[in-house]
Design a protein around this motif. Structure first.
Motif, PDB file in Angstrom:
ATOM      1  N   PHE A   1       0.826  -1.199   0.000  1.00 44.64           N
ATOM      2  CA  PHE A   1       0.000   0.000   0.000  1.00 44.64           C
ATOM      3  C   PHE A   1       0.862   1.252   0.000  1.00 44.64           C
TER       4      PHE A   1
ATOM      5  N   SER B   1       0.698   6.103   5.501  1.00 44.80           N
ATOM      6  CA  SER B   1       1.012   4.683   5.353  1.00 44.80           C
ATOM      7  C   SER B   1       2.458   4.394   5.717  1.00 44.80           C
TER       8      SER B   1
ATOM      9  N   TYR C   1      -7.070  -0.380   6.167  1.00 46.14           N
ATOM     10  CA  TYR C   1      -6.417   0.100   4.957  1.00 46.14           C
ATOM     11  C   TYR C   1      -7.380   0.147   3.781  1.00 46.14           C
ATOM     12  N   PHE C   2      -8.162  -0.919   3.605  1.00 44.11           N
ATOM     13  CA  PHE C   2      -9.066  -0.928   2.461  1.00 44.11           C
ATOM     14  C   PHE C   2     -10.150   0.142   2.599  1.00 44.11           C
ATOM     15  N   ILE C   3     -10.563   0.454   3.809  1.00 42.46           N
ATOM     16  CA  ILE C   3     -11.572   1.505   4.006  1.00 42.46           C
ATOM     17  C   ILE C   3     -10.951   2.879   3.778  1.00 42.46           C
TER      18      ILE C   3
ATOM     19  N   PHE D   1      -7.752   3.940   2.687  1.00 41.10           N
ATOM     20  CA  PHE D   1      -7.061   4.205   1.430  1.00 41.10           C
ATOM     21  C   PHE D   1      -7.954   3.943   0.228  1.00 41.10           C
ATOM     22  N   GLY D   2      -8.939   3.070   0.384  1.00 46.15           N
ATOM     23  CA  GLY D   2      -9.914   2.892  -0.684  1.00 46.15           C
ATOM     24  C   GLY D   2     -10.693   4.168  -0.942  1.00 46.15           C
ATOM     25  N   MET D   3     -11.067   4.859   0.147  1.00 44.27           N
ATOM     26  CA  MET D   3     -11.763   6.141  -0.003  1.00 44.27           C
ATOM     27  C   MET D   3     -10.856   7.184  -0.630  1.00 44.27           C
TER      28      MET D   3
ATOM     29  N   VAL E   1      -8.283   6.677  -2.712  1.00 42.28           N
ATOM     30  CA  VAL E   1      -8.120   6.375  -4.138  1.00 42.28           C
ATOM     31  C   VAL E   1      -9.396   6.731  -4.909  1.00 42.28           C
ATOM     32  N   PHE E   2     -10.555   6.443  -4.311  1.00 42.76           N
ATOM     33  CA  PHE E   2     -11.826   6.799  -4.956  1.00 42.76           C
ATOM     34  C   PHE E   2     -11.917   8.307  -5.167  1.00 42.76           C
ATOM     35  N   TYR E   3     -11.478   9.085  -4.183  1.00 38.68           N
ATOM     36  CA  TYR E   3     -11.516  10.541  -4.314  1.00 38.68           C
ATOM     37  C   TYR E   3     -10.566  11.012  -5.417  1.00 38.68           C
TER      38      TYR E   3
END
Length: 467
Positions: A21, A72, A419-421, A423-425, A427-429
């Motif tokens: 990540f 991270s 991390y998925f919550i 950093f996923g948000m 990356v989505f942004y």
């Protein structure tokens, strides 16, 4: 979820997960910081509005990516104390100062000028703002310098001595910092960061050109990215070849795993293009190979002998299948990048750079390719060093903290969920920002805070005026 895994395997999985990540964000921000400096320099030089619009467009994306990289990285560093305390104790006298130098030089430089870069375009002079942008770009490169020096020392340790406590201590800091693999790894990684950024920029430009070929901002960013691909991709392939030769000299077992050479070849080794490495049977099944080509690449002679893993004790073998395929992933993507660069030169020569929909589709598909190549390269580097943390000197099994497997598994699951919550948000942004094209009068990041100096409030000012 991780039943049957021992503590060391789980600790390695946790570090590889957090590292995977983390590394994509610095790889992106290193290249993007330099790209922002180029855009601002072109704006100051030419006065064209398109360059400042692109600068502000990518500055917002840089701010998010840089923040995620910092967060991270901080989280990852704690694992040296929690999961790898023996490693931290034994290598601390060398790794600790190198990490501290990174903070004192790169991180302080970035932190000192980042605010001016993000929010100061309309608050300070243009030259001062450009200076701040340059300092942030230089700071990212200095950060890469120290981190890669520390990691390269673990790959090719030199300039050290052992003290009475069994710790590695520096006998010659110049040899520690400029260890044999460091120059090659630094060049290879910085070029990888630039290519990663170029293909993200090119992918975004291609995405918008597919919708509207007349967008000036999309045209400029796509053209700049394609020049980078055409010029840097072949240089990266050459740098990778030189890095491979250096690895053959200092870490031959890693190269054996990369090449899939279980057996020695006294009269020239084949280049195995594809196959299924079987570590138990010590052979590559269903191999598709070019006779003697590996000796030609690595030794520049068709009949040059190359040693295989049969000359190395099995307990010192890395996971051959993992290293074999990660290496091929990295190399394959490198040649696909070269293909984009050559295609763009052809389209530029034909005058259809902004109209060639096949080129745009190719570039869009290659948008995330740099991240995949960086991850594959780091897997090759780190998995190929196994079963050592300090190559040939400190084994991984002797580096871990005395922890129980359930404790490590619990923290690993927590990392995966968070991390998925988070950093996923993030990356989505970033993808949402990229979805919209740069436009006339593009604004940079907003600082929704008072622009006045501390100590003066509107009420005080009003009262002073009445007096």
């Amino acid at each position: 979820m991780f039943e049957g895994f021992d503590a060391i395997t789980l600790a390695r999985l946790q570090f590889s997960f957090t590292m995977s990540f983390h590394i994509v964000f610095p790889a992106f921000s290193i290249g993007l910081a330099s790209y922002l400096a180029v855009l601002e320099a072109l704006w100051l030089w030419t006065g064209r509005e398109v360059f400042i619009n692109l600068f502000n467009y990518w500055l917002k994306i840089f701010a998010v990516a840089f923040g995620m990289g910092v967060v991270s990285g901080i989280v990852m560093s704690y694992q040296f104390g929690t999961n790898w305390s023996v490693f931290a104790d034994k290598t601390g006298p060398i790794i600790g100062p190198l990490m501290a130098y990174e903070v004192l030089t790169a991180f302080f430089l970035e932190a000192g000028f980042l605010g001016v870069m993000l929010f100061g375009l309309k608050r300070v002079g243009h030259r001062l703002h450009f200076f701040a942008t340059m300092m942030v770009a230089i700071g990212t490169l200095i950060s890469a310098f120290w981190i890669l020096s520390a990691n390269s020392w673990m790959q090719t340790p030199t300039g050290f001595a052992m003290n009475s406590q069994g710790q590695f201590v520096a006998a010659d800091w110049w040899k520690v910092i400029f260890n044999p693999s460091f120059p090659y790894r630094l060049v290879h990684m910085v070029l990888a960061a630039y290519l990663t950024t170029a293909f993200v920029v090119g992918g975004v430009g291609a995405y918008h050109l597919l919708k509207n070929t007349r967008l000036e901002g999309a045209r400029v960013m796509f053209s700049m990215a394609m020049w980078m691909a055409a010029l840097v991709a072949p240089i990266q392939i050459l740098a990778g070849d030189q890095h491979g030769l250096n690895t053959l000299e200092h870490q031959p077992v890693k190269v054996m795993a990369m090449e899939g050479h279980f057996q020695s070849h006294p009269n020239g080794a084949p280049l195995i293009l594809f196959g299924i490495p079987d570590q138990d049977e010590a052979k590559v099944k269903y191999a598709i190979e070019i006779p003697k080509a590996s000796s030609l690449i690595l030794k520049h002679s068709l009949d040059a002998p190359l040693k295989g893993l049969d000359t190395v004790p099995r307990e010192n073998w890395p996971k051959v299948g993992l290293v074999f395929w990660s290496f091929r992933t990295m190399v394959g993507i490198g040649f696909l990048m070269l293909g984009v660069g050559l295609f763009s030169l052809y389209a530029r020569w034909r005058g259809i750079l902004y109209e060639s929909r096949w080129l745009h589709r190719y570039a869009l598909a290659m948008g995330p390719a740099g991240f995949i190549a960086v991850l594959a390269g780091w897997v090759t580097t780190e998995a190929g060093r196994q079963p050592f943390t300090v190559y040939g000197l400190l084994r991984t099994v002797d580096s871990a903290s005395p922890l129980d497997a359930p404790a490590v598994a619990t923290s690993l699951i927590a990392f995966i969920v968070v991390y998925f919550i988070v950093f996923g948000m993030g990356v989505f942004y970033i993808l949402r920002l990229m979805h919209e094209p740069p436009h006339h009068g593009e604004e940079g990041p907003r600082a929704d805070t008072p622009a006045r100096a501390a100590g003066i409030t509107p009420a005080q000012a009003a009262h002073a005026g009445q007096g």
